[in-house]
Every structure is written in structure tokens, then in C-alpha cells.
Design a protein around this motif. Structure first.
Motif, PDB file in Angstrom:
ATOM      1  N   VAL A 199      23.303  11.710  -4.103  1.00 54.93           N
ATOM      2  CA  VAL A 199      23.473  11.304  -3.378  1.00 54.93           C
ATOM      3  C   VAL A 199      25.075  11.476  -3.164  1.00 54.93           C
ATOM      4  O   VAL A 199      25.512  11.555  -1.610  1.00 54.93           O
ATOM      5  N   ARG A 247      19.266  -1.997  -3.262  1.00 61.26           N
ATOM      6  CA  ARG A 247      20.190  -1.075  -2.092  1.00 61.26           C
ATOM      7  C   ARG A 247      21.734  -1.651  -3.696  1.00 61.26           C
ATOM      8  O   ARG A 247      22.031  -1.778  -4.629  1.00 61.26           O
ATOM      9  N   ARG A 300      22.819  10.492   8.323  1.00 61.86           N
ATOM     10  CA  ARG A 300      22.608   9.256   7.485  1.00 61.86           C
ATOM     11  C   ARG A 300      21.475  10.610   6.157  1.00 61.86           C
ATOM     12  O   ARG A 300      21.026  11.614   6.577  1.00 61.86           O
ATOM     13  N   LEU A 341      21.078   7.608   2.391  1.00 60.31           N
ATOM     14  CA  LEU A 341      22.664   7.537   1.933  1.00 60.31           C
ATOM     15  C   LEU A 341      22.575   7.061   3.551  1.00 60.31           C
ATOM     16  O   LEU A 341      23.125   8.361   4.375  1.00 60.31           O
ATOM     17  N   THR A 362      25.995   3.551   2.091  1.00 62.62           N
ATOM     18  CA  THR A 362      25.356   2.250   0.636  1.00 62.62           C
ATOM     19  C   THR A 362      24.270   3.404   0.546  1.00 62.62           C
ATOM     20  O   THR A 362      23.292   4.008   1.485  1.00 62.62           O
ATOM     21  N   TYR A 363      23.607   3.055  -0.709  1.00 60.62           N
ATOM     22  CA  TYR A 363      22.065   4.665  -0.857  1.00 60.62           C
ATOM     23  C   TYR A 363      21.319   3.393  -1.057  1.00 60.62           C
ATOM     24  O   TYR A 363      21.093   2.316  -1.795  1.00 60.62           O
ATOM     25  N   GLY A 369      15.339   8.111  -1.591  1.00 64.65           N
ATOM     26  CA  GLY A 369      16.415   6.812  -0.878  1.00 64.65           C
ATOM     27  C   GLY A 369      17.169   7.430  -0.004  1.00 64.65           C
ATOM     28  O   GLY A 369      16.925   8.477   0.578  1.00 64.65           O
TER      29      GLY A 369
END
Length: 167
Positions: A147, A93, A59, A73, A85-86, A71
Motif C-alpha cells: 500500500v 476502509r 488507483r 488505494l 484511502t485504502y 484492496g
């Protein structure tokens, strides 16, 4: 806002973040070819966020300049599409979705509203380069740069693992 940014060969060194007028509006410090960690700086040279893989993890964590987590990812397994998905700390989300053969992705919030989209614009044998189109205020553009670079780092890891398994 439209931003252009890229990885470098061997994923190390400084690379620019450019706007649609090709003016530098930030930079990415690709810390090392061995760790995949990055720092993202704004136009004023101030560090805004950083991204990295925690020790023995797949991750990608995004933190602010003070090391507070913004956050995480994660890759989501899907048939005939690429999904990530972040999970933004306290901000919801967000799904990054691209079709299997496409180099274009959309970023959606939990209600399915598109917040941004980005496209990988590099050639087949060059390092990753991206164009981000972002108009939402839910996530910061520079956070999205971290991200997207994390998504690219995850894909490179998966590709390396697949190639190592065929030897």
C-alpha cells in the motif's frame, strides 16, 4: 513491528525489507521502471502480495499471490494535507493521512483509530525509503508495504504529470 523498505533508482530490481535489527525479513521486486508494478515477498521467499496500476488507471490495486484482490488505494483531494484511502476487500476502509509539508503519515481505520504510522526517511535527491511502525492485526504488515509503495507510485505519477505540464 517496525519495517524499513525502499524504492530504487529507476524503480526496477530487488530491494530488501528490513526489521529494526537490520535483518532481512522480506524483499520487494520492483518489476519495471515502466509499469510501477511490485511483488512483495516474506522472509521465507514466498510471494505474499503484489501491487499495480490497472491499465489507464490512477488507483493502485493490491492482490494476494493468487491474484485475489486485497484492496484498492485511491488518492483523495484535500487542501493542505495528503490523503489516500485504502479500501480493503471485506475488511473496511483505511485512511492514510499526512500534513502538506510532512513526510510522516498515519493510517486510521473507519473509527479513527490509528493502526500504524510511517515516515519517508530518504534524502531529497534519493529514491523513496520508508519506516513503517505497525502493531495492529487488522492489516498485514507486508500488505501495508504494498500500500505504501502504491502511495509513493501515485505521488511519483502526480509529480511527473505536474512537471510535464510545465514544459
Amino acid at each position: 513491528m517496525q519495517l524499513y523498505f525502499k524504492d530504487r533508482l529507476f524503480s526496477a530490481g530487488i530491494t530488501e525489507i528490513l526489521n529494526e535489527q537490520e535483518q532481512q525479513v522480506g524483499k520487494i521486486d520492483l518489476k519495471s521502471a515502466f509499469t510501477s508494478a511490485i511483488d512483495v515477498y516474506g522472509a521465507d521467499g514466498r510471494m505474499l502480495c503484489k501491487g499495480r496500476f490497472p491499465f489507464f488507471s490512477n488507483r493502485w490495486e493490491v492482490c494476494d499471490a493468487d491474484e485475489r484482490q486485497l484492496g484498492v488505494l485511491r488518492v483523495r483531494f484535500s487542501f493542505l494535507s495528503k490523503k489516500f484511502t485504502y479500501e480493503a476487500e471485506g475488511r473496511g476502509r483505511y485512511d492514510l493521512v499526512g500534513s502538506f509539508m510532512s513526510r510522516e503519515y498515519a493510517i486510521h481505520d473507519e473509527s479513527g483509530t490509528e493502526l500504524a504510522h510511517f515516515r519517508q526517511v530518504n534524502g531529497m535527491f534519493s529514491s523513496g525509503a520508508f519506516r513503517l511502525d505497525h502493531t495492529s492485526t487488522k492489516l498485514d504488515s507486508y500488505e501495508l508495504v504494498a500500500v505504501i509503495m502504491g502511495m509513493y507510485a501515485i505521488q511519483k505519477r502526480q509529480s511527473s504529470a505536474a512537471n510535464a505540464g510545465t514544459i
